[in-house]
Design a protein around this motif. Structure first.
Motif, mmCIF file in Angstrom:
data_model
loop_
_atom_site.group_PDB
_atom_site.id
_atom_site.type_symbol
_atom_site.label_atom_id
_atom_site.label_comp_id
_atom_site.label_asym_id
_atom_site.label_seq_id
_atom_site.Cartn_x
_atom_site.Cartn_y
_atom_site.Cartn_z
ATOM 1 N N GLU A 112 -9.549 -20.255 -49.135
ATOM 2 C CA GLU A 112 -9.219 -20.826 -50.448
ATOM 3 C C GLU A 112 -7.696 -20.948 -50.618
ATOM 4 N N HIS A 113 -6.934 -20.263 -49.736
ATOM 5 C CA HIS A 113 -5.471 -20.362 -49.815
ATOM 6 C C HIS A 113 -4.896 -21.376 -48.826
ATOM 7 N N ILE A 114 -5.775 -22.008 -48.066
ATOM 8 C CA ILE A 114 -5.300 -22.901 -47.001
ATOM 9 C C ILE A 114 -5.809 -24.316 -47.265
ATOM 10 N N TYR A 115 -4.874 -25.250 -47.345
ATOM 11 C CA TYR A 115 -5.220 -26.621 -47.711
ATOM 12 C C TYR A 115 -5.966 -27.341 -46.582
ATOM 13 N N ASP A 116 -5.439 -27.201 -45.353
ATOM 14 C CA ASP A 116 -5.921 -28.028 -44.241
ATOM 15 C C ASP A 116 -6.892 -27.251 -43.345
ATOM 16 N N LEU A 117 -8.190 -27.434 -43.581
ATOM 17 C CA LEU A 117 -9.183 -26.723 -42.771
ATOM 18 C C LEU A 117 -9.201 -27.225 -41.328
ATOM 19 N N ASN A 118 -8.863 -28.491 -41.124
ATOM 20 C CA ASN A 118 -8.903 -29.048 -39.765
ATOM 21 C C ASN A 118 -8.015 -28.275 -38.814
ATOM 22 N N PHE A 119 -6.827 -27.897 -39.289
ATOM 23 C CA PHE A 119 -5.906 -27.166 -38.414
ATOM 24 C C PHE A 119 -6.523 -25.832 -37.998
ATOM 25 N N ILE A 120 -7.138 -25.132 -38.948
ATOM 26 C CA ILE A 120 -7.725 -23.808 -38.676
ATOM 27 C C ILE A 120 -8.835 -23.927 -37.631
ATOM 28 N N PHE A 121 -9.688 -24.943 -37.795
ATOM 29 C CA PHE A 121 -10.805 -25.041 -36.853
ATOM 30 C C PHE A 121 -10.374 -25.636 -35.511
ATOM 31 N N SER A 122 -9.295 -26.413 -35.487
ATOM 32 C CA SER A 122 -8.846 -26.893 -34.165
ATOM 33 C C SER A 122 -8.153 -25.755 -33.415
ATOM 34 N N GLU A 123 -7.387 -24.915 -34.087
ATOM 35 C CA GLU A 123 -6.817 -23.723 -33.422
ATOM 36 C C GLU A 123 -7.948 -22.781 -32.991
ATOM 37 N N GLY A 124 -8.913 -22.590 -33.880
ATOM 38 C CA GLY A 124 -10.032 -21.691 -33.579
ATOM 39 C C GLY A 124 -10.796 -22.142 -32.344
ATOM 40 N N PHE A 125 -10.990 -23.444 -32.234
ATOM 41 C CA PHE A 125 -11.709 -23.983 -31.062
ATOM 42 C C PHE A 125 -10.976 -23.599 -29.778
ATOM 43 N N LYS A 126 -9.637 -23.701 -29.793
ATOM 44 C CA LYS A 126 -8.859 -23.387 -28.586
ATOM 45 C C LYS A 126 -8.942 -21.904 -28.234
ATOM 46 N N LYS A 127 -8.945 -21.048 -29.230
ATOM 47 C CA LYS A 127 -8.850 -19.595 -28.986
ATOM 48 C C LYS A 127 -10.201 -18.961 -28.666
ATOM 49 N N LEU A 128 -11.298 -19.671 -28.988
ATOM 50 C CA LEU A 128 -12.637 -19.120 -28.702
ATOM 51 C C LEU A 128 -13.065 -19.446 -27.277
ATOM 52 N N LYS A 129 -13.848 -18.516 -26.711
ATOM 53 C CA LYS A 129 -14.522 -18.812 -25.444
ATOM 54 C C LYS A 129 -15.645 -19.826 -25.718
ATOM 55 N N SER A 130 -16.157 -20.443 -24.661
ATOM 56 C CA SER A 130 -17.305 -21.334 -24.816
ATOM 57 C C SER A 130 -18.463 -20.538 -25.415
ATOM 58 N N LYS A 131 -19.132 -21.092 -26.385
ATOM 59 C CA LYS A 131 -20.235 -20.439 -27.112
ATOM 60 C C LYS A 131 -19.764 -19.287 -28.005
ATOM 61 N N GLY A 132 -18.444 -19.129 -28.131
ATOM 62 C CA GLY A 132 -17.916 -18.124 -29.063
ATOM 63 C C GLY A 132 -18.275 -18.508 -30.492
ATOM 64 N N ILE A 133 -18.272 -17.516 -31.383
ATOM 65 C CA ILE A 133 -18.681 -17.815 -32.761
ATOM 66 C C ILE A 133 -17.524 -17.630 -33.748
ATOM 67 N N PHE A 134 -17.602 -18.422 -34.811
ATOM 68 C CA PHE A 134 -16.589 -18.410 -35.879
ATOM 69 C C PHE A 134 -17.345 -18.062 -37.161
ATOM 70 N N TYR A 135 -17.056 -16.863 -37.696
ATOM 71 C CA TYR A 135 -17.666 -16.450 -38.970
ATOM 72 C C TYR A 135 -16.681 -16.758 -40.081
ATOM 73 N N ILE A 136 -17.146 -17.428 -41.140
ATOM 74 C CA ILE A 136 -16.312 -17.515 -42.341
ATOM 75 C C ILE A 136 -17.146 -17.118 -43.559
ATOM 76 N N CYS A 137 -16.485 -16.519 -44.523
ATOM 77 C CA CYS A 137 -17.133 -16.224 -45.797
ATOM 78 C C CYS A 137 -16.085 -16.405 -46.883
ATOM 79 N N GLU A 138 -16.427 -17.232 -47.850
ATOM 80 C CA GLU A 138 -15.467 -17.609 -48.900
ATOM 81 C C GLU A 138 -16.122 -17.561 -50.271
#
Ligand SMILES: C[S@@+](CC[C@H](N)C(=O)[O-])C[C@H]1O[C@@H](n2cnc3c(N)ncnc32)[C@H](O)[C@@H]1O
Length: 208
Positions: A112-138
């Motif tokens: 809720e404090h971050i305007y651009d979600l695309n940046f977060i998920f593109s960085e997240g994609f790079k840092k995760l292993k294949s089949k890695g999971i991304f949990y969010i709760c807002e």
């Protein structure tokens, strides 16, 4: 007041004051992540380490990222494990973590404090292993539509933080456009009362 300064000011009593959102999120994170295996974790906006404390029981290595020095200080007081390292960084800038590092990226009450979600998920994609999971709760967008936002009280009165409303479609589009599949979507209600507006929304996304 900038967001990092607001959290610096909030850090002293963030864990202590009544906060239904914080407490329900802890239940949501535990119930959701207990069902997954993970060893390497990146925690976005780890704050005072509310979730780091129990994530470290299962993980072998956690990197906690946050831009508030005072929130991080509280986390460091609480967690003295050599499996955990904290970095004081702004999540809207490239993350200093090796690519394909994480089994799990966990992000609680931060977006809720971050305007651009695309940046977060593109960085997240790079840092995760294949089949890695991304949990969010807002905070649920329905709750935001009805006027709820992060706020706390200090010696000058109530401080309301700058927030952005992310609609459900934004979460779906920002993740699927960045190489994720949605595995889970859940809504969390106060006292499990489904006649009221849900307080929180959580997702599990998987890197494809
Ligand atoms: C509501 S607190 C949540 C803390 C913790 N995840 C929890 O669930 O208790 C939000 C946290 O996100 C951090 N944060 C917000 N925007 C950030 C950004 N752009 N970069 C780094 N940290 C950020 C704040 O400093 C704060 O510690």
């Amino acid at each position: 007041m900038t967001i990092d300064k607001a959290y610096n000011s909030w850090a002293d009593n963030y864990d202590a004051v009544e906060n239904k959102t914080r407490d329900l999120e802890k239940i949501a994170a535990k119930q959701t992540l207990d069902r997954y295996n993970y060893s390497t974790v990146v925690e976005l906006g780890c704050g005072t380490g509310k979730n780091t404390v129990w994530l470290v029981e299962k993980a072998n290595s956690i990197i906690g990222l946050d831009f508030s020095s005072e929130m991080l200080l509280k986390a460091k007081e609480k967690i003295r494990s050599n499996k955990v390292q904290f970095q004081q960084v702004d999540l809207t800038k490239p993350w200093n973590i090796e690519d394909n590092y994480a089994d799990l990226i966990s992000c609680s009450l931060v977006l809720e404090h971050i305007y651009d979600l695309n940046f977060i998920f593109s960085e997240g994609f790079k840092k995760l292993k294949s089949k890695g999971i991304f949990y969010i709760c807002e905070l649920h967008p329905f709750k935001q539509y009805s006027g709820s936002k992060a706020r706390f009280e200090n010696e000058n009165g109530i401080v309301e933080l700058e927030v952005f409303t992310h609609h459900v479609s934004e979460y779906v589009n920002a993740t699927t456009n960045n190489g994720f599949k949605i595995l889970e979507l859940k809504e969390w209600f106060d006292n499990d009362d489904k006649t009221e507006i849900p307080r929180l929304i959580s997702f599990i996304f998987e890197k494809q």
